[in-house]
Design a protein around this motif. Structure first.
Motif, PDB file in Angstrom:
ATOM      1  N   ARG A   2      49.967  39.579  68.153  1.00  0.00           N
ATOM      2  CA  ARG A   2      49.129  40.763  68.236  1.00  0.00           C
ATOM      3  C   ARG A   2      48.952  41.315  66.834  1.00  0.00           C
ATOM      4  N   THR A   3      47.912  42.082  66.671  1.00  0.00           N
ATOM      5  CA  THR A   3      47.662  42.661  65.352  1.00  0.00           C
ATOM      6  C   THR A   3      47.587  44.172  65.461  1.00  0.00           C
ATOM      7  N   GLY A   4      48.096  44.814  64.439  1.00  0.00           N
ATOM      8  CA  GLY A   4      47.969  46.252  64.299  1.00  0.00           C
ATOM      9  C   GLY A   4      47.053  46.522  63.131  1.00  0.00           C
ATOM     10  N   ARG A   5      46.976  47.745  62.738  1.00  0.00           N
ATOM     11  CA  ARG A   5      46.101  48.095  61.631  1.00  0.00           C
ATOM     12  C   ARG A   5      46.533  47.421  60.329  1.00  0.00           C
ATOM     13  N   HIS A   6      47.848  47.344  60.114  1.00  0.00           N
ATOM     14  CA  HIS A   6      48.360  46.777  58.872  1.00  0.00           C
ATOM     15  C   HIS A   6      49.397  45.679  59.101  1.00  0.00           C
ATOM     16  N   CYS A   7      49.439  45.108  60.299  1.00  0.00           N
ATOM     17  CA  CYS A   7      50.471  44.102  60.546  1.00  0.00           C
ATOM     18  C   CYS A   7      50.054  43.117  61.630  1.00  0.00           C
ATOM     19  N   VAL A   8      50.732  42.004  61.628  1.00  0.00           N
ATOM     20  CA  VAL A   8      50.634  41.008  62.688  1.00  0.00           C
ATOM     21  C   VAL A   8      52.043  40.869  63.238  1.00  0.00           C
ATOM     22  N   PHE A   9      52.201  40.892  64.554  1.00  0.00           N
ATOM     23  CA  PHE A   9      53.547  40.895  65.108  1.00  0.00           C
ATOM     24  C   PHE A   9      53.603  40.156  66.434  1.00  0.00           C
ATOM     25  N   PRO A  66      54.666  46.735  69.954  1.00  0.00           N
ATOM     26  CA  PRO A  66      54.360  46.811  68.524  1.00  0.00           C
ATOM     27  C   PRO A  66      55.528  47.422  67.748  1.00  0.00           C
ATOM     28  N   PRO A  67      55.586  47.201  66.450  1.00  0.00           N
ATOM     29  CA  PRO A  67      56.687  47.728  65.632  1.00  0.00           C
ATOM     30  C   PRO A  67      56.795  49.254  65.639  1.00  0.00           C
ATOM     31  N   LYS A  68      55.710  49.954  65.931  1.00  0.00           N
ATOM     32  CA  LYS A  68      55.749  51.423  65.910  1.00  0.00           C
ATOM     33  C   LYS A  68      56.432  52.019  67.137  1.00  0.00           C
ATOM     34  N   VAL A  69      56.715  51.199  68.154  1.00  0.00           N
ATOM     35  CA  VAL A  69      57.332  51.697  69.380  1.00  0.00           C
ATOM     36  C   VAL A  69      58.844  51.551  69.300  1.00  0.00           C
ATOM     37  N   ALA A  70      59.547  52.652  69.527  1.00  0.00           N
ATOM     38  CA  ALA A  70      61.006  52.621  69.609  1.00  0.00           C
ATOM     39  C   ALA A  70      61.383  52.234  71.041  1.00  0.00           C
ATOM     40  N   VAL A  71      62.166  51.187  71.172  1.00  0.00           N
ATOM     41  CA  VAL A  71      62.549  50.693  72.491  1.00  0.00           C
ATOM     42  C   VAL A  71      63.227  51.802  73.300  1.00  0.00           C
TER      43      VAL A  71
END
Length: 132
Positions: A2-9, A66-71
């Motif tokens: 998946r892609t975010g605004r500034h990342c691929v994850f 996505p990386p911005k989400v805290a589990v």
């Protein structure tokens, strides 16, 4: 991926949520509705619920997030929203099992699914003994 605004994850977590005191609370209709509720919560967090299944006293989720989400925040919301909605829609189990208005145990399991092939985790969750 998946892609975010500034990342691929590509980040997956295997989550296990337990009922309070490991009581057998869920039947098929509860789990079916809970999957719908949890898919909605995941969508609100811009996460993807890849796989969902459970047994009478716990549920398994495979979540792509996505990386911005805290589990921890995702799990807190999944537990809170599902508990509230299930209590509203299924009043019978509330009297018998959900003491102190708590459906879920205070703890949960969250494991990175990157170590095992995702197909293995997917298959494991899929093969849970779904109550009738």
């Amino acid at each position: 991926m998946r892609t975010g605004r500034h990342c691929v994850f590509i980040t997956h977590a295997h989550l296990i949520l337990l009922t309070k005191y490991r009581h057998d609370v869920f039947g098929d209709r509860h789990l079916t509705r809970m999957e719908e509720i949890m898919r909605d919560v995941c969508a609100d967090f811009e996460t993807e619920l890849v796989e969902f299944n459970g047994e009478a006293d716990h549920v398994h989720l495979l979540v792509n997030f996505p990386p911005k989400v805290a589990v921890s925040k995702l799990v807190n919301s999944l537990k809170g929203v599902s508990s509230r909605r299930l209590r509203q829609e299924f009043p019978d189990p509330v009297r018998h099992y959900w003491r102190a208005n708590k459906l879920w145990s205070g703890s949960y399991f969250a494991g990175s699914a990157d170590g095992a092939p995702l197909s293995t985790v997917h298959q494991y969750i899929e093969q849970q003994n779904h109550p009738l």
